[in-house]
Design a protein around this motif. Structure first.
Motif: not given
Ligand code: ADP
Length: 893
Positions: A790, A795, A836, A842, A850, A852-853, A856, A880
């Motif tokens: 994930n 990224a 996030i 998102r 995505g 947005g899960l 989580a 992260f």
């Molecule tokens: P998704 O399933 O939409 O990828 P995530 O929960 O993994 O949802 O991520 C939530 C939100 O965090 C994403 O919609 C994005 O906006 C932001 N995000 C996550 N990783 C990154 C990253 N590496 N760079 C910029 N924004 C990020």
């Protein structure tokens, strides 16, 4: 010749007679007819327990052995009664105002109610008195034997201890019955005192009768008797001034300190005024008791064969001259002396033992077994009875162990010197406010120790101290010889011991008193004792004046609350027929008030409080124990209440929190449902729209057909993925996941995750540090890999740099395995950094598809694995951190 059985019958009849007297006196006292019981004559006669069998028989023995020296034993008390009556008056007044129950109680109360001191005095008294009780048993047994001898040529071996056992048993029974009838607040025993007064008359009559018989019957008149005395050894007797003075002082001190004397002088005393009568009547009694001692001794020595026991002349002289009736009377006199001493000594000692040793232990043992005060009273009675049996039993034991050989007078004097050790603490306590507990304790223990070493142990015989110690001193130090301490030899052993023990006692008492500081309670008690005449204005009755009623009112208001207290007082005033608010403090009212108060503070406390105000008296040990008992119960009860209330408030807080959580959850649930229906609707809408187009529009080109069908497929895949994610999350959130622990290398895991996530177009370049990743993990590898995938996919999806790059750093920090994922995009704004990790969150503008899960789900997984995932601010790009506890990761082999 009277038979032994006949004598036993006389004895029993006499004992029954005593029982009857005690019983009637007790009954009259109960009916309130106490006037004749309180006569000064009864008081004076009760003091006669000073003259025990030791005096009755032993005085003659002593006169036969050492001439007029026996007089000192009478002289000491006479001096006290005549010259020191003011000390006695003070003692009696203190005893009454402080409700003193024994000599141990007096010392303990004076020095801040110290139980340690009370225990010391009690032990001293028990050790000092036990031989004395044994002495009484011995004298009764000896006198029995005198009668037994002519009839039974060789008395059975068991006869002695048999008689002594029965006598001890009878005395214990009498004492238990009349000595512990009730726990009267003032500890008075009218029955016992009356019986003792009668015994006093019997012994005096017996001795006088024998004396008259000897002087007029045997010697032919006073002049002839005097001539006989002159002619005897006693006529040329020389007085040893030092011993004479020492013995007089010793008996004076003992007279004040002996537990049994304190019992009759102070505890049983009803009226200070009686002292006035006693101050001349008691010396007169002693004079009469001593009047014929020398004549009997001289005639006994003349008349009886050499080697007869002079201690028994009072009996053997009448017997030898055929005066059987007189002999029986004399026997009863001796019996009376012995029994009255044992009875009073047992009462006095048992009060001390019970109050200061048995009861404190009992209360400590049953400390948490909450008992009502009635139970405590019951326990006090029981412990008194047991103590009486114990004290008499101990006397019997001493008697049977010692074999009863020593001359009567010796045991008596040893005992006197022991109890006299209380004198400095006692007199110092009532005359000197500077006397302290430390001083009393130091004086008592040092005096007692020296007495034990120099007198008591040597007196027991060779068994107690070895001959070597007696001759060469302890540890071979000659200045530690028991009978020549510090090299002062040549003194009479008794005087030597008395002198040294008192010197040490007094010196320690004064020096420790001066060097130590009294506690507040000690100061208070000290002032009350020393200035007793200022504090207690003579005998007070339970009824008092208006001032007391006001005090009672103030106290009642404090305890019951103002309205209730006022109502109670008003009701009572009305009932008494008076006007106004304040009733007279009649006994009836006081009883009602006590009952009312006891509802709130316990019976004993209520009694003590009312007593304090109305009687101005202090609280006895039993009351104190009962009060302590109730206080302990109340404290326990309030502690329980407090715990309960704490528990309640904790539960309330938990409920409040649970409620808030539920509300929050309900809000979240609504938001979630809205969100989910929104998420589902978007793909569904396009699926519906394009499937309708496919169905309804004819003439679509093949390319269009394929395009719409693939849109429908894409959306269906998205939907499936969304539903998969939701399902996964719900499983994780409910904690229903089963972790599948396996071992694997971290670098392999990262390899696989990178391959899975970086699949397809515009892949992100990944920088890694190979050597750091050589770590063996023991965890759920699939779940951990899901988190990595994930993060790498994010990224790839969201990194907006022209040449996207992701750095994976592995390190170890304080027991944690830390893996950071840092890309070179523009990162996530500060306010979005927490968001996030929420479901459906998102934040980037990029439409990467995505729901947005992902984060989580990752957070849930990390929690299950015992680690955590967090956003690392301050790296420019998105960063992260995944942290795992070290014990999940094993170092690579
Ligand atoms: P998704 O399933 O939409 O990828 P995530 O929960 O993994 O949802 O991520 C939530 C939100 O965090 C994403 O919609 C994005 O906006 C932001 N995000 C996550 N990783 C990154 C990253 N590496 N760079 C910029 N924004 C990020």
């Amino acid at each position: 010749m009277i038979t032994l059985n006949g004598l036993v019958a006389v004895c029993l009849t006499y004992v029954v007679f005593l029982f009857v007297i005690a019983f009637f006196a007790e009954r009259s006292a109960l009916r309130g007819q106490v006037r004749w019981l309180k006569a000064p004559l009864v008081y004076t006669l009760s003091l006669s327990i000073y003259c025990t069998a030791w005096t009755f028989y032993g005085a003659v023995g002593s006169a036969a052995r050492s001439g007029f020296e026996y007089l000192t034993i009478y002289l000491g008390p006479s001096l006290v009664m005549v010259g020191w009556w003011w000390i006695l008056r003070k003692l009696v007044r203190i005893g009454r105002s402080q409700r003193i129950t024994s000599v141990a109680d007096l010392v303990s109360s004076r020095y801040g109610k110290s139980n340690l001191l009370a225990i010391c005095v009690t032990i001293l008294a028990v050790i000092g008195t036990t031989p004395y009780i044994a002495l009484q048993l011995q004298s009764v047994t000896l006198s029995f034997e005198v009668f037994a001898q002519p009839g039974v040529p060789s008395p059975e071996e068991g006869l002695r201890s048999y008689t002594a056992l029965w006598v001890a048993f009878g005395l214990a029974l009498f004492t238990v019955i009349f000595g512990t009838r009730n726990l009267d607040a003032n500890e008075r025993h009218h029955g016992v005192v009356m019986a003792i007064a009668v015994e006093a008359v019997v012994k005096l009559a017996a001795l006088l009768a024998v004396g008259i018989f000897v002087v007029w019957g045997l010697s032919g008149g006073v002049a002839q008797t005097l001539a006989r005395i002159d002619a005897s050894e006693l006529g040329s007797w020389q007085m040893d001034g030092g011993r004479w003075a020492g013995l007089t002082l010793l008996s004076a001190a003992a007279f004040l300190c002996l537990p049994r004397m304190f019992q009759v002088l102070v505890v049983e005393s009803d009226d200070e005024g009686h002292l006035r009568t006693a101050s001349w009547a008691f010396p007169l009694y002693l004079l009469l008791m001593s009047l014929f001692v020398v004549p009997i001794a001289v005639v006994g020595l003349d008349l009886l064969p050499a080697g007869s026991n002079p201690d028994l002349f009072v009996l053997t002289v009448p017997l030898a001259t055929g005066q059987e009736g007189l002999a029986v009377l004399s026997f009863l006199g001796g019996f009376s002396s012995a029994t009255s001493m044992v009875i009073v000594a047992a009462i006095a000692l048992s009060t001390m033992v019970s109050n200061h040793i048995v009861m404190p232990i009992f209360l400590r043992l049953t400390g948490n077994g909450a008992s009502v005060s009635g139970d405590v009273r019951h326990a006090v009675l029981l412990s008194r009875r047991l103590s009486i049996t114990g004290v008499v039993g101990l006397g019997y034991l001493y008697y049977s162990l010692s074999g009863g050989g020593t001359a009567l007078a010796t045991i008596g004097l040893v005992s006197f010197a022991g109890v006299a050790q209380v004198l400095p603490a006692m007199l110092g306590g009532i005359f000197w406010r500077g006397a302290t507990r430390m001083g009393a304790l130091a004086g008592l223990t040092s005096g007692f120790a020296i007495w034990l070493y120099t007198l008591f142990l040597p007196s027991i015989g060779s068994g107690a101290l070895s001959d070597a110690i007696m001759a060469q001193g302890l540890f071979g130090l000659s200045w530690l010889r028991p009978q020549a301490l510090f090299g002062i030899s040549g003194l009479d052993p008794l005087l030597h011991a008395f002198l040294w023990s008192m010197t040490f006692n007094v010196t320690a008492f004064f020096s420790f008193s001066l060097a130590s500081f009294p506690s507040p309670l000690e100061r208070l008690q000290g002032a009350q004792f020393v200035n007793v005449f200022d504090h207690s204005g003579g005998p007070r009755s339970w009824a008092g004046g208006v001032a007391q009623t006001e005090d009672l009112m103030i106290m009642a208001q404090r305890i019951l609350g103002a309205p209730e207290a006022q109502a109670l007082f008003e009701r009572e005033a009305h009932r008494q027929g008076g006007r106004g608010l304040l009733p007279d403090p009649t006994p009836d009212f006081l009883e009602t008030l006590e009952k009312e108060l006891s509802g709130s503070v316990g019976a004993a406390t209520a009694h003590a409080m009312v007593g304090q105000i109305v009687g101005g008296m202090s609280v006895s040990v039993e009351d104190l124990m009962a009060v302590a008992d109730e206080t302990a119960q109340m404290m326990e009860y309030s502690a329980r209440l407090e715990t309960q209330s704490n528990e309640l408030s904790r539960t309330a807080r938990q409920l409040r929190e649970a409620n808030q959580k539920l509300t929050r959850l309900s809000v979240q649930k609504d938001a979630f449902l809205t969100q989910i229906s929104h998420e589902l609707r978007t793909p569904m809408t396009s699926i519906r729209a394009f499937s309708e187009i496919l169905r309804d529009s004819r003439g679509l080109t093949a390319a269009e057909h394929i395009k719409y069908a693939s849109i429908i497929q894409d959306e269906a895949i998205r939907l499936t993925r969304l539903l998969d994610d939701l399902l996964d999350l719900s499983v994780l959130e409910n904690g229903q996941v089963n972790l599948n622990l396996r071992q694997g290398l971290l670098c392999d895991l990262l390899d696989r995750a990178a391959a899975a996530a970086n699949d397809g177009g515009h892949a992100v370049r990944i920088r890694r540090n190979g050597p750091n990743e050589q770590l063996m993990l023991n965890t759920d590898l699939d779940r951990l890999s899901q988190v990595f995938i994930n993060l790498i996919a994010n990224a790839r999806k969201y990194c907006d740099a022209d040449a996207p790059e992701l750095e994976i750093r592995v390190s170890e920090k304080t027991g944690l395995l830390v893996i950071d994922f840092i890309d070179n995009g523009s990162g996530i704004s500060v306010e979005a950094q927490d968001l996030i990790f929420e479901k459906f969150a998102r934040v980037s503008d990029r439409q990467a598809g995505g729901a947005g899960l992902g984060l989580a789900i990752s957070r849930q997984i990390m929690t299950r694995l015992g680690g955590e995932i967090s956003y690392l601010p301050g790296y420019g790009g998105a960063a992260f951190r995944v942290a795992l506890p070290r014990n999940f990761a094993l170092a690579a082999q």
